[in-house]
Write a protein that holds these residues in place. Sequence first.
Motif, short mmCIF file in Angstrom:
data_model
loop_
_atom_site.label_atom_id
_atom_site.label_comp_id
_atom_site.label_asym_id
_atom_site.label_seq_id
_atom_site.Cartn_x
_atom_site.Cartn_y
_atom_site.Cartn_z
N TYR A 27 0.82 -1.21 0.00
CA TYR A 27 0.00 0.00 0.00
C TYR A 27 0.85 1.27 0.00
N ARG A 163 -4.92 -6.29 7.10
CA ARG A 163 -4.55 -7.00 5.86
C ARG A 163 -3.55 -6.18 5.04
N TYR A 164 -3.45 -4.90 5.34
CA TYR A 164 -2.52 -4.03 4.61
C TYR A 164 -1.23 -3.76 5.39
N ASP A 228 -2.36 -4.49 -7.76
CA ASP A 228 -3.48 -5.39 -7.48
C ASP A 228 -4.65 -4.57 -6.94
N HIS A 231 -7.02 -6.17 -4.36
CA HIS A 231 -6.49 -6.24 -3.00
C HIS A 231 -6.75 -4.96 -2.23
N PHE A 232 -6.73 -3.82 -2.91
CA PHE A 232 -6.86 -2.53 -2.23
C PHE A 232 -8.30 -2.02 -2.20
#
Length: 248
Positions: A27, A163-164, A228, A231-232
């Motif tokens: 991120y 998760r980040y 991705d 994912h974000f």
Amino acid sequence: MTETTSSGSQFDQLAFLYERSFDVWPYRRDVEQHSVLTALGDVTGLAALDLGCGSGAYTRLLAERGARPVVGMDGAAGMIDYARRREAEEPSGATFVLQDAVEPVNGGFDLVLAVHLLPYAETFEAFAAMCATARSALSGPGKRFVTVTINPGFAREPGYYTRYGFDLIAPSAELHDGDPIQLHSEFLGGTIDVTPHYWSRATQEHALLRAGFRQVTWWDPVCDPAADTVHFREYLRRPPTLVVTATA
């Protein structure tokens, strides 16, 4: 990444982890850095100040993208020492100065950048002083201050951002100006635990306008289309940070 002498000790030992976070947590590169670069646009030939520069990652990035001269300024001696060592190892043309962000800077810069600076103001007076420093550093009308600040509407649910690679832990669901927030991250065998503070959008705009900026624009973060994006998705739905551009 650091701000004043009172909070600078939070960061003296964190320079290495802060720098490596760009490699470990996508991120930082694919959303945060991409958003900053999008807001900055072409910096070729611009005199740039990285206020609260931390380990100097963004300072060197400005220099690598053609800004000249580029100065990184931070109040934490550990961060500046690390930034100077990195610059000696891989010269970019940037220079680094040990100075708190609440101390005025003589004008002369076309651009001031501050990533994760303003939330570490512990009082409104300190917040306003940081904004005034940014304004004093700019050479005149039309010059810009670009900053990354905590989104006043960040997700309050525990673990939302884990998760980040990090978490923002609020003391309560309802926050007031100046309330402390815990930022926690663990990687590479180390831990980052620092305490930013909540500031409402209205308060932040008030401080910027009082400092002499004429226009304040808020930007949602954007993801590098080559990354991705799936994912974000949740990160971007309730982003932990926003980009703010203030024009002198």
